[in-house]
Design a protein around this motif. Sequence first.
Motif, PDB file in Angstrom:
ATOM      1  N   UNK A  59       0.827  -1.196   0.000  1.00 41.52           N
ATOM      2  CA  UNK A  59       0.000   0.000   0.000  1.00 41.52           C
ATOM      3  C   UNK A  59       0.869   1.258   0.000  1.00 41.52           C
ATOM      4  N   UNK A  60       0.348   2.314  -0.588  1.00 41.58           N
ATOM      5  CA  UNK A  60       1.038   3.605  -0.545  1.00 41.58           C
ATOM      6  C   UNK A  60       0.787   4.333   0.768  1.00 41.58           C
ATOM      7  N   UNK A  61      -0.195   3.875   1.526  1.00 45.30           N
ATOM      8  CA  UNK A  61      -0.432   4.452   2.855  1.00 45.30           C
ATOM      9  C   UNK A  61       0.332   3.619   3.851  1.00 45.30           C
ATOM     10  N   UNK A 119       3.304   3.225 -15.631  1.00 46.76           N
ATOM     11  CA  UNK A 119       3.406   2.214 -14.584  1.00 46.76           C
ATOM     12  C   UNK A 119       2.835   0.915 -15.126  1.00 46.76           C
ATOM     13  N   UNK A 120       3.596  -0.169 -14.984  1.00 49.81           N
ATOM     14  CA  UNK A 120       3.063  -1.510 -15.199  1.00 49.81           C
ATOM     15  C   UNK A 120       2.735  -2.033 -13.811  1.00 49.81           C
ATOM     16  N   UNK A 121       1.445  -2.048 -13.473  1.00 48.01           N
ATOM     17  CA  UNK A 121       1.012  -2.549 -12.170  1.00 48.01           C
ATOM     18  C   UNK A 121       0.831  -4.057 -12.295  1.00 48.01           C
ATOM     19  N   UNK A 122       1.750  -4.797 -11.678  1.00 45.50           N
ATOM     20  CA  UNK A 122       1.764  -6.257 -11.770  1.00 45.50           C
ATOM     21  C   UNK A 122       0.909  -6.812 -10.629  1.00 45.50           C
ATOM     22  N   UNK A 123      -0.108  -7.604 -11.000  1.00 45.26           N
ATOM     23  CA  UNK A 123      -1.092  -8.097 -10.037  1.00 45.26           C
ATOM     24  C   UNK A 123      -1.164  -9.619 -10.102  1.00 45.26           C
ATOM     25  N   UNK A 124      -1.009 -10.254  -8.961  1.00 49.14           N
ATOM     26  CA  UNK A 124      -1.165 -11.700  -8.841  1.00 49.14           C
ATOM     27  C   UNK A 124      -2.661 -12.005  -8.967  1.00 49.14           C
ATOM     28  N   UNK A 125      -3.055 -12.674 -10.036  1.00 48.36           N
ATOM     29  CA  UNK A 125      -4.475 -12.925 -10.312  1.00 48.36           C
ATOM     30  C   UNK A 125      -5.118 -13.837  -9.271  1.00 48.36           C
ATOM     31  N   UNK A 126      -4.330 -14.603  -8.516  1.00 46.47           N
ATOM     32  CA  UNK A 126      -4.909 -15.471  -7.490  1.00 46.47           C
ATOM     33  C   UNK A 126      -5.332 -14.681  -6.254  1.00 46.47           C
ATOM     34  N   UNK A 127      -4.863 -13.456  -6.129  1.00 49.33           N
ATOM     35  CA  UNK A 127      -5.188 -12.612  -4.972  1.00 49.33           C
ATOM     36  C   UNK A 127      -5.664 -11.242  -5.436  1.00 49.33           C
ATOM     37  N   UNK A 128      -6.445 -11.222  -6.502  1.00 44.44           N
ATOM     38  CA  UNK A 128      -6.794  -9.957  -7.152  1.00 44.44           C
ATOM     39  C   UNK A 128      -7.549  -9.008  -6.228  1.00 44.44           C
ATOM     40  N   UNK A 129      -8.411  -9.537  -5.369  1.00 42.78           N
ATOM     41  CA  UNK A 129      -9.175  -8.666  -4.470  1.00 42.78           C
ATOM     42  C   UNK A 129      -8.241  -7.874  -3.570  1.00 42.78           C
ATOM     43  N   UNK A 172      -3.672  -1.591  -3.961  1.00 39.78           N
ATOM     44  CA  UNK A 172      -2.535  -0.841  -4.493  1.00 39.78           C
ATOM     45  C   UNK A 172      -2.864  -0.281  -5.874  1.00 39.78           C
ATOM     46  N   UNK A 173      -3.570  -1.045  -6.685  1.00 35.24           N
ATOM     47  CA  UNK A 173      -3.965  -0.576  -8.027  1.00 35.24           C
ATOM     48  C   UNK A 173      -4.757   0.718  -7.933  1.00 35.24           C
ATOM     49  N   UNK A 174      -5.759   0.761  -7.054  1.00 32.08           N
ATOM     50  CA  UNK A 174      -6.577   1.979  -6.946  1.00 32.08           C
ATOM     51  C   UNK A 174      -5.758   3.145  -6.417  1.00 32.08           C
ATOM     52  N   UNK A 175      -4.821   2.885  -5.506  1.00 33.75           N
ATOM     53  CA  UNK A 175      -3.964   3.957  -5.007  1.00 33.75           C
ATOM     54  C   UNK A 175      -3.066   4.500  -6.112  1.00 33.75           C
ATOM     55  N   UNK A 176      -2.529   3.613  -6.933  1.00 31.33           N
ATOM     56  CA  UNK A 176      -1.681   4.051  -8.049  1.00 31.33           C
ATOM     57  C   UNK A 176      -2.508   4.832  -9.074  1.00 31.33           C
ATOM     58  N   UNK A 177      -3.743   4.405  -9.310  1.00 33.24           N
ATOM     59  CA  UNK A 177      -4.611   5.118 -10.258  1.00 33.24           C
ATOM     60  C   UNK A 177      -4.847   6.561  -9.808  1.00 33.24           C
ATOM     61  N   UNK A 217      -0.722   8.768 -13.059  1.00 32.97           N
ATOM     62  CA  UNK A 217       0.246   8.347 -14.073  1.00 32.97           C
ATOM     63  C   UNK A 217      -0.429   7.380 -15.040  1.00 32.97           C
ATOM     64  N   UNK A 218      -0.054   7.402 -16.308  1.00 36.17           N
ATOM     65  CA  UNK A 218      -0.554   6.368 -17.216  1.00 36.17           C
ATOM     66  C   UNK A 218      -0.173   4.991 -16.665  1.00 36.17           C
ATOM     67  N   UNK A 219      -1.112   4.049 -16.770  1.00 35.87           N
ATOM     68  CA  UNK A 219      -0.892   2.765 -16.127  1.00 35.87           C
ATOM     69  C   UNK A 219      -1.521   1.636 -16.933  1.00 35.87           C
ATOM     70  N   UNK A 220      -0.868   0.481 -16.859  1.00 33.46           N
ATOM     71  CA  UNK A 220      -1.354  -0.754 -17.462  1.00 33.46           C
ATOM     72  C   UNK A 220      -1.352  -1.803 -16.361  1.00 33.46           C
TER      73      UNK A 220
END
Length: 173
Positions: free
Chosen positions: A50-52, A76-86, A91-96, A100-103
């Motif tokens: 987390x960014x917090x 930003x390439x936000x790398x997400x483990x699909x087995x723990x996506x929830x 972190x994804x929402x904090x980065x959004x 910054x442009x993000x994938x």
Amino acid sequence: MRVMLIGNPNAGQSTLFHALTHAASTTDVQEASGLLLSDFQFVDCPGFYSLTSGQSPSLAMQFVATELINHPPDLILNVVNATAIERELLLTTQLMELGYPMVLVLTHLDQCHATPDVKKLTNMIKLPVFSCAHEDVQSINELCTWLQEHAFQRPSMMVECPDGALEPSVEVF
């Protein structure tokens, strides 16, 4: 173009970094030019949740926060483990929110009970989403092709999200 790979610990950012750059493996933060994408400088960041910070920010979070401020990425390439996506979408929402442009890059798909619906997730979070297996050359090539074609366009990736909008929908993944 400076691209930061950011994700939770063990999400697969170092594996993706090595697939994109073929740089030698280390446990340190690395920067390397892309093997297929010579105009790109990839930064393999340490994983954090987390960014917090709560009461005691991790060194990884402090490092990434400092990098985001002092050396802003072009993407930003936000790398997400699909087995723990929830869990990892926090972190994804904090980065959004940073603007910054993000994938979003889904990893660990071979360990999922059900394959995530990439199109549905793309529509829900309004970000480009890719599924990448570290040994799947085709998925890495698709990501590289997209980066070559779209990364320099620098679209705004800020999305307004009503409170609680993601919670009911995340269960389908």
